[in-house]
Scaffold this motif. Structure first.
Motif, PDB file in Angstrom:
ATOM      1  N   HIS A   9      27.220 -24.161  74.608  1.00 35.64           N
ATOM      2  CA  HIS A   9      25.851 -24.509  74.205  1.00 35.64           C
ATOM      3  C   HIS A   9      25.251 -23.458  73.271  1.00 35.64           C
ATOM      4  O   HIS A   9      24.419 -23.801  72.424  1.00 35.64           O
ATOM      5  N   GLN A  10      25.677 -22.220  73.399  1.00 35.52           N
ATOM      6  CA  GLN A  10      25.260 -21.208  72.421  1.00 35.52           C
ATOM      7  C   GLN A  10      25.828 -21.558  71.046  1.00 35.52           C
ATOM      8  O   GLN A  10      25.118 -21.501  70.045  1.00 35.52           O
ATOM      9  N   ASN A  11      27.100 -21.914  71.020  1.00 33.21           N
ATOM     10  CA  ASN A  11      27.764 -22.259  69.756  1.00 33.21           C
ATOM     11  C   ASN A  11      27.148 -23.489  69.101  1.00 33.21           C
ATOM     12  O   ASN A  11      27.210 -23.638  67.875  1.00 33.21           O
ATOM     13  N   GLN A  12      26.569 -24.367  69.905  1.00 35.46           N
ATOM     14  CA  GLN A  12      25.925 -25.569  69.369  1.00 35.46           C
ATOM     15  C   GLN A  12      24.446 -25.331  69.055  1.00 35.46           C
ATOM     16  O   GLN A  12      23.732 -26.262  68.701  1.00 35.46           O
ATOM     17  N   GLY A  13      24.005 -24.074  69.195  1.00 39.21           N
ATOM     18  CA  GLY A  13      22.632 -23.720  68.847  1.00 39.21           C
ATOM     19  C   GLY A  13      21.581 -24.144  69.848  1.00 39.21           C
ATOM     20  O   GLY A  13      20.404 -24.219  69.516  1.00 39.21           O
TER      21      GLY A  13
ATOM     22  N   LEU B 185      21.311 -22.609  73.075  1.00 35.80           N
ATOM     23  CA  LEU B 185      20.934 -21.461  73.899  1.00 35.80           C
ATOM     24  C   LEU B 185      20.935 -20.200  73.055  1.00 35.80           C
ATOM     25  O   LEU B 185      21.711 -20.081  72.103  1.00 35.80           O
ATOM     26  N   SER B 186      20.100 -19.254  73.461  1.00 39.88           N
ATOM     27  CA  SER B 186      20.024 -17.983  72.744  1.00 39.88           C
ATOM     28  C   SER B 186      21.335 -17.220  72.879  1.00 39.88           C
ATOM     29  O   SER B 186      22.132 -17.464  73.789  1.00 39.88           O
ATOM     30  N   ALA B 187      21.539 -16.298  71.953  1.00 37.14           N
ATOM     31  CA  ALA B 187      22.748 -15.475  71.956  1.00 37.14           C
ATOM     32  C   ALA B 187      22.713 -14.509  73.144  1.00 37.14           C
ATOM     33  O   ALA B 187      21.656 -14.190  73.679  1.00 37.14           O
ATOM     34  N   GLY B 188      23.872 -14.058  73.501  1.00 42.15           N
ATOM     35  CA  GLY B 188      24.005 -13.104  74.598  1.00 42.15           C
ATOM     36  C   GLY B 188      25.334 -13.307  75.285  1.00 42.15           C
ATOM     37  O   GLY B 188      25.998 -14.324  75.090  1.00 42.15           O
ATOM     38  N   ASP B 189      25.711 -12.338  76.070  1.00 41.39           N
ATOM     39  CA  ASP B 189      26.959 -12.415  76.818  1.00 41.39           C
ATOM     40  C   ASP B 189      26.893 -13.611  77.765  1.00 41.39           C
ATOM     41  O   ASP B 189      26.035 -13.646  78.664  1.00 41.39           O
ATOM     42  N   PRO B 190      27.770 -14.605  77.583  1.00 40.93           N
ATOM     43  CA  PRO B 190      27.713 -15.813  78.427  1.00 40.93           C
ATOM     44  C   PRO B 190      27.854 -15.523  79.926  1.00 40.93           C
ATOM     45  O   PRO B 190      27.193 -16.176  80.739  1.00 40.93           O
ATOM     46  N   LEU B 191      28.667 -14.555  80.290  1.00 42.75           N
ATOM     47  CA  LEU B 191      28.836 -14.241  81.708  1.00 42.75           C
ATOM     48  C   LEU B 191      27.546 -13.667  82.298  1.00 42.75           C
ATOM     49  O   LEU B 191      27.151 -14.010  83.411  1.00 42.75           O
TER      50      LEU B 191
ATOM     51  N   VAL C 244      15.581 -24.391  88.844  1.00 41.11           N
ATOM     52  CA  VAL C 244      16.296 -23.186  88.403  1.00 41.11           C
ATOM     53  C   VAL C 244      16.642 -23.304  86.920  1.00 41.11           C
ATOM     54  O   VAL C 244      16.428 -22.379  86.134  1.00 41.11           O
ATOM     55  N   VAL C 245      17.143 -24.457  86.512  1.00 43.58           N
ATOM     56  CA  VAL C 245      17.513 -24.676  85.112  1.00 43.58           C
ATOM     57  C   VAL C 245      16.277 -24.637  84.221  1.00 43.58           C
ATOM     58  O   VAL C 245      16.282 -23.994  83.166  1.00 43.58           O
ATOM     59  N   ALA C 246      15.210 -25.296  84.639  1.00 47.32           N
ATOM     60  CA  ALA C 246      13.982 -25.299  83.826  1.00 47.32           C
ATOM     61  C   ALA C 246      13.448 -23.886  83.626  1.00 47.32           C
ATOM     62  O   ALA C 246      13.054 -23.512  82.521  1.00 47.32           O
ATOM     63  N   SER C 247      13.466 -23.086  84.673  1.00 43.21           N
ATOM     64  CA  SER C 247      12.992 -21.699  84.568  1.00 43.21           C
ATOM     65  C   SER C 247      13.880 -20.893  83.627  1.00 43.21           C
ATOM     66  O   SER C 247      13.389 -20.115  82.812  1.00 43.21           O
ATOM     67  N   PHE C 248      15.174 -21.079  83.741  1.00 43.25           N
ATOM     68  CA  PHE C 248      16.121 -20.380  82.867  1.00 43.25           C
ATOM     69  C   PHE C 248      15.898 -20.760  81.413  1.00 43.25           C
ATOM     70  O   PHE C 248      15.874 -19.906  80.521  1.00 43.25           O
ATOM     71  N   LEU C 249      15.715 -22.037  81.167  1.00 44.22           N
ATOM     72  CA  LEU C 249      15.563 -22.516  79.789  1.00 44.22           C
ATOM     73  C   LEU C 249      14.261 -22.058  79.137  1.00 44.22           C
ATOM     74  O   LEU C 249      14.189 -21.987  77.908  1.00 44.22           O
ATOM     75  N   GLU C 250      13.254 -21.712  79.931  1.00 48.99           N
ATOM     76  CA  GLU C 250      12.000 -21.196  79.370  1.00 48.99           C
ATOM     77  C   GLU C 250      12.245 -19.964  78.495  1.00 48.99           C
ATOM     78  O   GLU C 250      11.561 -19.759  77.515  1.00 48.99           O
ATOM     79  N   GLY C 251      13.222 -19.165  78.859  1.00 44.74           N
ATOM     80  CA  GLY C 251      13.484 -17.948  78.111  1.00 44.74           C
ATOM     81  C   GLY C 251      14.736 -17.979  77.261  1.00 44.74           C
ATOM     82  O   GLY C 251      14.991 -17.057  76.483  1.00 44.74           O
ATOM     83  N   HIS C 252      15.553 -19.031  77.381  1.00 46.00           N
ATOM     84  CA  HIS C 252      16.851 -19.011  76.717  1.00 46.00           C
ATOM     85  C   HIS C 252      17.150 -20.225  75.841  1.00 46.00           C
ATOM     86  O   HIS C 252      18.150 -20.228  75.141  1.00 46.00           O
ATOM     87  N   ARG C 253      16.297 -21.220  75.863  1.00 41.73           N
ATOM     88  CA  ARG C 253      16.561 -22.427  75.081  1.00 41.73           C
ATOM     89  C   ARG C 253      16.131 -22.218  73.627  1.00 41.73           C
ATOM     90  O   ARG C 253      15.071 -21.673  73.366  1.00 41.73           O
ATOM     91  N   LEU C 254      16.956 -22.669  72.706  1.00 46.21           N
ATOM     92  CA  LEU C 254      16.640 -22.540  71.289  1.00 46.21           C
ATOM     93  C   LEU C 254      16.039 -23.810  70.703  1.00 46.21           C
ATOM     94  O   LEU C 254      15.192 -23.746  69.819  1.00 46.21           O
ATOM     95  N   SER C 255      16.517 -24.952  71.126  1.00 53.16           N
ATOM     96  CA  SER C 255      16.004 -26.184  70.516  1.00 53.16           C
ATOM     97  C   SER C 255      15.536 -27.159  71.554  1.00 53.16           C
ATOM     98  O   SER C 255      15.774 -27.078  72.681  1.00 53.16           O
TER      99      SER C 255
END
Length: 179
Positions: A123-127, A129-135, A168-179
């Protein structure tokens, strides 16, 4: 039944206090039989954890074009795995540095985490999610569930009730979603 008992005792007590005597008592097997069949406690615990982690829902992650669905599946699979195997994963992560004889089981857990990281990376590669170490991002995504599990294990179930995967996903995406 035997392997489930081993995983439960390991999760409850940790490797040091996970005794073959307790495993034998709970499973209704003679302790000598355990030694004859598996050789030693490390082999016994590794085999039980390997079986549990290999069949875990966390091994069946998928990558699609739906970011929210993929992350929700990932979080749900982690929660289901914890539900099935108690705190065995957290116990393994905390006991491994002190007990390198658990390496075999850890070697099964590592690909599961890498698979989860591949979901993030795709999902990072598809633009999306924000960049960062996937792990590290997987760890960030799962942190609320891990923390809830730690609180629960410490005897504070009200603080360790966990969260709904969608939240959990919604909270995570607040800070990491790009589009």
């Amino acid at each position: 039944m035997l392997f489930e008992t081993i995983v439960a005792v390991f999760a409850e007590r940790g490797y040091q206090a996970c005794t073959t005597q307790e495993i034998a008592r709970r499973s209704g097997v003679n302790e000598a039989t355990l030694y004859r069949r598996f050789g030693d406690k490390a082999a016994l615990v590794n085999q039980a954890l390997t079986r549990a982690l290999t069949g875990s829902p966390f091994t069946r992650l998928k990558i699609t074009n739906d970011l929210v669905a993929d992350l929700t599946l990932l979080v749900g699979a982690y929660a289901d795995s914890v539900e099935q195997h108690g705190g065995a994963v957290l116990t393994l992560l905390t006991d491994m540095p002190r007990h390198p004889e658990l390496r075999e089981a850890m070697d099964v857990l590592t690909p599961n985490m890498r698979n989860a990281a591949q979901v993030i990376a795709a999902h990072q590669n598809q633009g999306r999610l924000s960049a960062g170490d996937p792990l590290r991002m997987v760890t960030t995504l799962l942190a609320p569930l891990m923390a809830a599990g730690l609180w629960h294990r410490a005897g504070y179930p009200a603080l360790g009730s966990g969260e709904d995967p969608a939240h959990v996903v919604a909270s995570f995406l607040e800070g990491h979603r790009l589009s």
